[in-house]
Enzyme design. Structure first.
Site, short mmCIF file in Angstrom:
data_model
loop_
_atom_site.label_atom_id
_atom_site.label_comp_id
_atom_site.label_asym_id
_atom_site.label_seq_id
_atom_site.Cartn_x
_atom_site.Cartn_y
_atom_site.Cartn_z
N ASN A 9 -2.78 -1.99 -8.47
CA ASN A 9 -2.55 -1.62 -7.46
C ASN A 9 -1.81 -2.45 -6.47
O ASN A 9 -2.47 -3.76 -6.18
CB ASN A 9 -4.06 -1.85 -7.68
CG ASN A 9 -4.45 -1.39 -5.60
OD1 ASN A 9 -3.21 -1.26 -4.79
ND2 ASN A 9 -5.65 -1.46 -5.06
N LYS A 11 -1.49 -2.37 -3.71
CA LYS A 11 -1.63 -2.35 -1.67
C LYS A 11 -0.18 -2.35 -1.11
O LYS A 11 0.51 -1.87 -1.09
CB LYS A 11 -2.68 -3.63 -2.00
CG LYS A 11 -4.37 -3.92 -2.78
CD LYS A 11 -4.49 -5.20 -2.71
CE LYS A 11 -5.95 -4.85 -4.00
NZ LYS A 11 -6.72 -5.76 -3.83
N HIS A 96 -11.11 3.23 -3.73
CA HIS A 96 -11.47 2.02 -3.01
C HIS A 96 -12.22 0.57 -2.51
O HIS A 96 -12.36 1.38 -1.56
CB HIS A 96 -9.95 1.36 -3.28
CG HIS A 96 -9.42 -0.46 -3.34
ND1 HIS A 96 -10.14 -1.14 -2.86
CD2 HIS A 96 -8.58 -1.45 -4.99
CE1 HIS A 96 -9.78 -2.83 -3.73
NE2 HIS A 96 -8.76 -2.35 -4.77
N GLU A 98 -11.99 -1.59 -0.29
CA GLU A 98 -11.42 -2.22 0.54
C GLU A 98 -10.57 -0.73 1.10
O GLU A 98 -11.22 -0.57 2.53
CB GLU A 98 -9.42 -2.54 0.06
CG GLU A 98 -9.47 -3.13 -0.32
CD GLU A 98 -8.55 -4.11 -0.53
OE1 GLU A 98 -7.16 -3.52 -0.81
OE2 GLU A 98 -8.91 -5.14 -1.74
N GLU A 168 -14.98 -2.03 -10.48
CA GLU A 168 -14.41 -3.60 -9.63
C GLU A 168 -15.03 -3.98 -8.67
O GLU A 168 -16.17 -3.61 -7.36
CB GLU A 168 -13.16 -2.86 -8.08
CG GLU A 168 -12.02 -2.51 -9.36
CD GLU A 168 -11.07 -2.72 -8.63
OE1 GLU A 168 -9.71 -2.95 -9.38
OE2 GLU A 168 -10.64 -1.35 -7.37
N GLY A 174 -9.72 -10.02 -5.55
CA GLY A 174 -8.37 -11.12 -4.54
C GLY A 174 -9.38 -12.54 -4.14
O GLY A 174 -9.24 -13.40 -3.46
N SER A 214 -9.05 -10.06 -9.69
CA SER A 214 -9.40 -11.29 -10.46
C SER A 214 -8.79 -11.16 -11.46
O SER A 214 -8.71 -12.25 -12.21
CB SER A 214 -9.64 -12.21 -9.67
OG SER A 214 -9.49 -12.33 -8.99
P1 PGA Z 1 -7.03 -8.22 -7.68
O1 PGA Z 1 -7.28 -6.55 -7.00
O2 PGA Z 1 -6.91 -8.22 -9.54
O3 PGA Z 1 -5.85 -8.75 -6.67
O4 PGA Z 1 -8.71 -8.88 -7.27
C1 PGA Z 1 -8.33 -5.84 -7.79
C2 PGA Z 1 -7.84 -4.54 -6.99
O5 PGA Z 1 -8.15 -4.70 -6.06
O6 PGA Z 1 -7.74 -3.22 -7.52
#
Ligand code: PGA
Length: 251
Positions: A9, A11, A96, A98, A168, A174, A214
């Site tokens: 992803n 982003k 997601h 976000e 998640e 992140g 992460s």
């Molecule tokens: P990350 O993000 O691996 O940077 O923690 C995962 C995601 O948001 O899909």
């Protein structure tokens, strides 16, 4: 049998040239390799068509990171599921955290997005997960169950069989703070039970449930060795071939 999937992803990272370069390098790195999982990259909308036409999408699936909750019409700035599919992309990441947190995507909106994605032949990678406060107050199972029920449980079994789930935990995204392998397994097993309760054991066993938050080259093997963890949705560590390949090869 459910599939193992490692999905990146990106982003809101990489301009078009950088994105094309990353996709091509990944394609090159995978060219002569046999890997034990499907590989997908989730790229910004404007990269979709160029990326999909510059790689073999049977080797690396291409995903959008969102789509509209409307089919077409006067919705300035939106991108429909049909448009996504017309680029050659085969997947769409939906729900997601976000998008839920910053763009106020509700379970009702997500339900529409899932329907439109399926109507247009896209595989939804549907994200669920609790925030830290919910885990600390031990509401995480209820939260995740409700996210699944409200957006997905009106789907017919045939439609549900096309869904990929990604658990998640928001506190792990992140932050460098991964769920432990045991926490991931516990939740994934719970999710599978929830699916079994609605759609039956066979469907539950056939659904791929990815872990995200992460995940990286050093923890992927341990996470993926859990019986109910079928892969990963990878943010930061999908932005370079050197970091993404070892996760793919962790299977
Ligand atoms: P990350 O993000 O691996 O940077 O923690 C995962 C995601 O948001 O899909």
């Amino acid at each position: 049998m459910r599939k193992n999937i490692v999905a990146g992803n990106w982003k809101m990272n990489k301009n078009l040239q950088e994105g094309l370069e990353l996709a091509k390098s990944l394609h090159e790195a995978l060219k002569d390799k046999t890997v034990n999982c499907d590989v997908v990259i989730g790229v910004p909308f404007i990269h979709l068509a160029s990326v999909a036409s510059s790689i073999d999408t049977t080797k690396i699936g291409v995903a959008a990171q969102n789509c509209a909750d409307k089919a077409s019409g006067a919705f300035t700035g939106e991108v429909s599921a049909e448009m996504v599919a017309s680029t050659g992309a085969g997947y769409v990441i939906l729900g997601h955290s976000e998008r839920r947190a910053y763009y106020h995507e509700t379970p009702e909106i997500l339900k529409e997005k899932v329907k439109l994605a399926l109507t247009n032949g896209l595989t939804p990678i549907f994200c669920i997960g609790e925030v830290l406060e919910e885990r600390e107050s031990e509401k995480h199972f209820d939260v995740v169950k409700s996210q699944i029920e409200t957006s997905l449980f009106e789907l017919s079994p045939e439609d549900f069989s096309k869904i990929v789930l990604a658990y998640e935990p928001v506190w792990a995204i992140g932050t460098g703070k991964t769920a432990t392998a045991a926490q991931a397994q516990e939740m994934h097993a719970f999710i599978r039970e929830t699916l079994a309760g609605k759609y039956g054991r066979e469907m539950a066993d056939d659904t791929s449930i990815l872990y995200g938050g992460s995940a990286n080259a050093s923890n992927a093997k341990e996470l993926f060795s859990n019986p109910d963890v079928d892969g990963g949705l990878i943010g930061g560590a999908s932005l370079g071939v050197d970091k993404f390949m070892p996760i793919i090869e962790a299977f």
